[in-house]
Write a protein that holds these residues in place. Structure first.
Motif, PDB file in Angstrom:
ATOM      1  N   SER A 151       0.906  -0.903  -0.107  1.00  0.00           N
ATOM      2  CA  SER A 151       0.094  -0.087   0.133  1.00  0.00           C
ATOM      3  C   SER A 151       1.129   1.295  -0.088  1.00  0.00           C
ATOM      4  CB  SER A 151      -0.777  -0.001   1.158  1.00  0.00           C
ATOM      5  OG  SER A 151      -0.245   0.219   2.332  1.00  0.00           O
ATOM      6  N   TRP A 152       0.296   2.500  -0.367  1.00  0.00           N
ATOM      7  CA  TRP A 152       1.181   3.647  -0.123  1.00  0.00           C
ATOM      8  C   TRP A 152       0.578   4.473   0.877  1.00  0.00           C
ATOM      9  CZ3 TRP A 152       5.251   4.957  -2.503  1.00  0.00           C
ATOM     10  CH2 TRP A 152       5.408   6.278  -2.689  1.00  0.00           C
ATOM     11  N   VAL A 153       1.545   5.068   1.672  1.00  0.00           N
ATOM     12  CA  VAL A 153       1.025   5.538   2.892  1.00  0.00           C
ATOM     13  C   VAL A 153       1.801   6.872   3.175  1.00  0.00           C
ATOM     14  CG1 VAL A 153       1.388   5.463   5.464  1.00  0.00           C
ATOM     15  CG2 VAL A 153       0.880   3.463   4.153  1.00  0.00           C
ATOM     16  N   LEU A 154       1.041   7.848   3.558  1.00  0.00           N
ATOM     17  CA  LEU A 154       1.636   9.164   3.923  1.00  0.00           C
ATOM     18  C   LEU A 154       1.549   9.732   5.334  1.00  0.00           C
ATOM     19  CD1 LEU A 154       2.732  11.941   2.617  1.00  0.00           C
ATOM     20  CD2 LEU A 154       0.306  12.510   2.439  1.00  0.00           C
ATOM     21  N   ASP A 155       2.566  10.012   5.951  1.00  0.00           N
ATOM     22  CA  ASP A 155       2.730  10.562   7.346  1.00  0.00           C
ATOM     23  C   ASP A 155       2.012  12.069   7.147  1.00  0.00           C
ATOM     24  OD1 ASP A 155       3.500  11.669   9.708  1.00  0.00           O
ATOM     25  OD2 ASP A 155       5.424  11.054   9.830  1.00  0.00           O
ATOM     26  N   ILE A 156       1.016  12.168   7.898  1.00  0.00           N
ATOM     27  CA  ILE A 156       0.320  13.479   7.620  1.00  0.00           C
ATOM     28  C   ILE A 156       0.264  14.266   9.138  1.00  0.00           C
ATOM     29  CG2 ILE A 156      -1.464  12.475   5.922  1.00  0.00           C
ATOM     30  CD1 ILE A 156      -3.386  12.473   8.141  1.00  0.00           C
ATOM     31  N   ARG A 157       1.421  13.850   9.614  1.00  0.00           N
ATOM     32  CA  ARG A 157       1.497  14.749  10.906  1.00  0.00           C
ATOM     33  C   ARG A 157       2.150  16.111  10.773  1.00  0.00           C
ATOM     34  NH1 ARG A 157       4.798  10.100  14.324  1.00  0.00           N
ATOM     35  NH2 ARG A 157       5.555  10.000  12.220  1.00  0.00           N
ATOM     36  N   PRO A 158       3.095  16.445   9.731  1.00  0.00           N
ATOM     37  CA  PRO A 158       3.211  17.833   9.383  1.00  0.00           C
ATOM     38  C   PRO A 158       1.957  18.684   9.010  1.00  0.00           C
ATOM     39  CG  PRO A 158       4.594  16.227   8.138  1.00  0.00           C
ATOM     40  CD  PRO A 158       3.574  15.375   8.690  1.00  0.00           C
ATOM     41  N   ASP A 159       2.220  19.932   9.253  1.00  0.00           N
ATOM     42  CA  ASP A 159       1.066  20.779   8.725  1.00  0.00           C
ATOM     43  C   ASP A 159       0.680  20.887   7.226  1.00  0.00           C
ATOM     44  OD1 ASP A 159       2.468  22.706   7.586  1.00  0.00           O
ATOM     45  OD2 ASP A 159       3.169  23.722   8.965  1.00  0.00           O
TER      46      ASP A 159
END
Length: 371
Positions: A151-159
């Motif tokens: 799967s493709w995952v993105l860390d969305i913790r940055p603003d």
């Protein structure tokens, strides 16, 4: 440590354990079990408890083996555990106890195989230990996965601005262009909005040749999750016309991009790019740390099925996450081998067909760019 295994019927207890574990997953959630029952599967939610504390969970579904030849009066079942079991570490006694209880269920259900696809991926430092733990319990690797392994995952913790800066330049431009040209993203509010979503899904299914469940099942997904604010249905519109749609589900600190659809109308407005950006913003607003775009090709080579989808997803930034191989515990080798050979032959034929389609699609895209 004294482990006891019992069936768990308390939704809050079940989900609280899973969301508190780094390897908990939406597909092991209490709600997903209800959805499986809605589709006709029998469900067992097994909880491993030590001194009153839950230390493991394993939800298994029971379904009939779809043999290529039907024999009147004879049928076999199989057990499936999607993205589970969930235990704290490879050496946990809870893992062996859960598997032993699953064997009891397998005998009761006349199962051919217990098939597990744990939520353990290549970003887990103990991957080798996990595989060894399942091997020690009698499991063997099956190279054919039920749910896509990668799967493709993105860390969305940055603003939000940093997330946008992580997009490919063209993707950023498409987001801003869609907004500038009047594309509106809004939540579905009524039955007419839901119908618009499902109509787009049918169009996409026919265009890209993939299966979709009926409308009532999609409605049931929303019913299970939206009541707690853990699901949303978004529409991308231009001058009142629905151009694209997304369904998102949150579980713990992860958000899954469950279903996406788009029409062939006004594609020059790039509505899917602005829609995707709004989806990331929704996940952030719900306290999520990771956004799972879901399946991409297991083999990352042009021509593989979903290659075009993969190129679209990676334009938003992120990383590939490859799950450990499917684990099978075989009870009836003769039936298992016949079924597996049938499945592999059918998948091989589909792979060849889809590869031809993907290569033709890529060639058309290249030709269009050169014109």
């Amino acid at each position: 440590m004294t482990i006891t295994i019992s069936e768990i019927s308390d939704r809050e207890q079940w989900d609280s354990f899973l969301t508190g574990q780094p390897r908990g997953h939406l597909l092991q959630s209490y709600e997903w079990g209800e959805l499986s029952k809605y589709l006709g599967s029998r469900i067992y939610r097994l909880g491993a408890v030590d001194a009153g504390r839950m230390v493991g969970a394993m939800m298994v579904s029971v379904a009939q083996v779809p043999l290529p030849v039907s024999i009147p009066g004879i049928h076999f079942n199989w057990l499936y555990c999607s993205r589970g079991p969930t235990v704290e570490k490879p050496g946990s006694p809870a893992l062996a106890a859960l598997i032993e209880h699953a064997h009891v269920i397998a005998r009761k259900e006349h199962a051919v195989v217990s098939r597990l696809e744990p939520n353990i991926a290549d970003d887990d430092p103990e991957m080798d230990a996990w595989i060894a733990a399942y091997r020690a319990l009698g499991f063997q690797i099956n190279p054919s996965a039920v749910h896509g392994r990668r799967s493709w995952v993105l860390d969305i913790r940055p603003d939000a601005e940093k997330l946008l800066a992580g997009f490919k330049m063209t993707w950023r431009q498409n987001v801003r262009s869609a907004e500038r040209k009047g594309v509106i993203i809004r939540e579905a509010e009524n039955d007419a909005d839901f119908d618009a979503y499902y109509d787009l899904l049918k169009i996409t299914s026919e265009r890209d040749a993939f299966f979709i469940h009926d409308k009532d099942y999609h409605r049931e997904i929303l019913r299970q999750f939206a009541g707690k604010g853990d699901a949303v249905l978004y529409l991308a519109e231009h001058e009142g016309e629905a151009l694209a749609a997304k369904m998102l589900i949150r579980f713990g600190d992860w958000c899954w991009d469950m279903f996406g659809a788009s029409s062939t109308s006004k594609r020059n407005l790039k509505p899917t790019y602005l829609l995707q950006y709004r989806c990331l913003q929704w996940a952030k607003s719900r306290g999520c740390s990771y956004f799972d775009f879901r399946t991409i090709p297991e083999i990352l080579e042009p021509g593989e099925e979903m290659w075009g989808v993969y190129e679209y997803k990676k334009g938003f930034g992120g990383f590939s996450r490859l799950n450990m191989p499917t684990q099978d515990y075989v009870y009836r080798p003769f039936v298992y081998n016949a079924w597996r050979n049938f499945v592999e032959m059918r998948r091989s034929r589909r792979h060849a067909e889809r590869k031809k389609v993907e290569l033709e699609r890529a060639a058309r895209g290249k030709s269009n760019k050169e014109e």
